[in-house]
Scaffold this motif. Structure first.
Motif: not given
Length: 447
Positions: A123-133, A139-143, A303-311, A328-332
């Protein structure tokens, strides 16, 4: 820096080199790398060996050659600059956007989440969980990406070993206790299995990634004390070989796991289903957790490697905007795109990859013999121009007007999806003739 990490400032120690290679492996090895080999094994079945050989050429051979070529050239812009300055800028931007916020980065989050869905309550709200995830994921990849020169200390020493251990659990159990016998090949491997494997290797996107990852690996190498350009190029190339060997072993293992599991998942649409079946068959319900953990670690690494390479690239190209802002732009942006869903992202990816891959392949192949090609410099322009026109036209046709005939369809190998090969060879011939004519004309006044 500890003594074992560096020898004399000119060459990395074996331990440090292995760490950098593992870092590059972690940056390469994402969702596509996990799901494609087991699906290939399941579908190719008894013809898995030729299919896997073809796959390895494009999924490992070209990416390793790409790393070496970019290391020798200095970076992607210097390599593509042999065609022209404007092409170098345009191609580099398109490649970085493709493997970055427009496709590969959002795909990492979407794929990781889809593997976690079976673990959610009914019964989990998949859309809400997807956005939160996705928010937490990026956020972790950006850090992690905020310190690109330190990636080897996180990815190379922690994430990569954890990923390899989890994969070994699944592959090792398939080798020691196969779940089912190999089945006859099914479509698309019923004919030309090796060629089909070759083309499916495009979907890893690793050749495009290889053209971009050199800039981050160079940062890591310099951070370990190697400064001389030739030594940096050597260490980048060595890291590419190490990453290639790791991928070779894992691809073969995952492919075999697919062969001995395919009978349990007839008609499987993706490799995630095959891997889940293998893990569940050996470990029960814990198998789902294992597979989810594998995908989560792999996708976060990439994801971390790609954000770093592109930035890093965009901060260097547009220095008025600092690296941190680009990251930050690429992550958001990627976080927002990822919530459109994996299916929509993959649908968009096919024509984009088909348009970019052939020009990237010929660029890398010419880059390996750059000194020889430089003697007939117009070869660079003609080959890339002709292949780019062919790949873009065919990709646009396939995306928006399937069934329309193009002259390229009459060329040899077109029925195998390789209609760019003959145009590339024609570009070589035209470029040589053009270079000879121009050289002869420039000598005439002196004579």
């Amino acid at each position: 820096m500890s003594e074992p990490e560096m020898t004399n400032g000119k060459r990395l120690s074996a331990r440090a080199s292995l760490t950098v290679g593992a870092t590059l492996f972690s940056m390469f090895f994402g969702a596509g790398n996990l799901i494609l080999p087991p699906l290939l094994g399941a579908q190719a079945g008894q013809d898995a060996l030729p299919a896997l050989i073809g796959f390895l050429v494009t999924a490992i051979g070209f990416p390793v050659l790409g790393i070496v070529t970019v290391a020798l050239a200095g970076d992607l812009k210097h390599l593509a600059g042999r065609v022209s300055g404007w092409y170098a800028s345009l191609f580099a931007v398109l490649v970085y956007l493709a493997i970055g916020p427009c496709l590969a980065i959002p795909r990492t989050s979407s794929t990781a989440f889809e593997m976690l869905v079976p673990l959610l309550p009914a019964d989990a709200p998949v859309l809400a969980v997807s956005v939160t995830f996705s928010v937490v994921f990026f956020a972790v990849a950006f850090a992690l990406a905020l310190r690109p020169g330190k990636l080897s200390r996180v990815l190379g020493r922690i994430s990569a070993p954890a990923l390899i251990i989890l994969i070994v659990l699944v592959v090792g159990s398939s080798i020691t206790a196969p779940l089912a016998p190999a089945q006859p090949a099914v479509v698309p491997y019923t004919q030309n299995a090796a060629v089909q494997g070759f083309i499916n290797g495009y979907q890893t996107m690793d050749l495009l990634a290889a053209l971009c990852f050199g800039i981050v690996i160079a940062l890591n190498v310099r951070d370990l004390g190697v400064e001389r350009p030739s030594a940096v190029a050597f260490e980048i190339s060595r890291a590419g070989v190490i990453a290639g060997v790791l991928m070779l072993v894992i691809y073969c293992g995952l492919g075999y796991a697919g062969v001995v599991t395919g009978a349990l998942v007839p008609g499987a649409g993706n490799g995630a289903q095959v891997l889940t079946a293998a893990a569940t068959g050996h470990f029960g319900t814990a198998g789902t957790v294992i597979v989810a953990a594998i995908f989560l670690i792999a996708c976060l690494n990439v994801c971390t490697g790609l954000i770093s390479s592109c930035a890093s690239y965009f901060a260097e190209t547009f220095p008025r905007v600092p690296y941190q802002v680009w990251a930050a732009v690429f992550a958001v942006f990627s976080c927002a795109v990822s919530n459109f869903g994996l299916t929509a992202i993959i649908t968009f990816s096919v024509p984009l990859l088909n348009a970019l891959y052939p020009p990237a392949i010929v660029l890398v192949l010419m880059g390996l013999v750059a000194r020889q090609v430089d003697r007939v410099p117009y070869v660079w322009k003609w080959v890339v121009a002709i292949v780019a026109v062919e790949s873009v036209l065919v990709s646009v046709r396939d995306a928006f007007a399937q069934g329309i005939w193009l002259p390229f369809d009459a060329l040899p190998l077109a029925d195998l999806g390789l209609s760019w090969v003959v145009p590339a060879l024609a570009g070589v011939a035209i470029g040589i003739i053009h270079s000879v004519v121009v050289a002869s004309a420039s000598r005439e006044p002196e004579e």
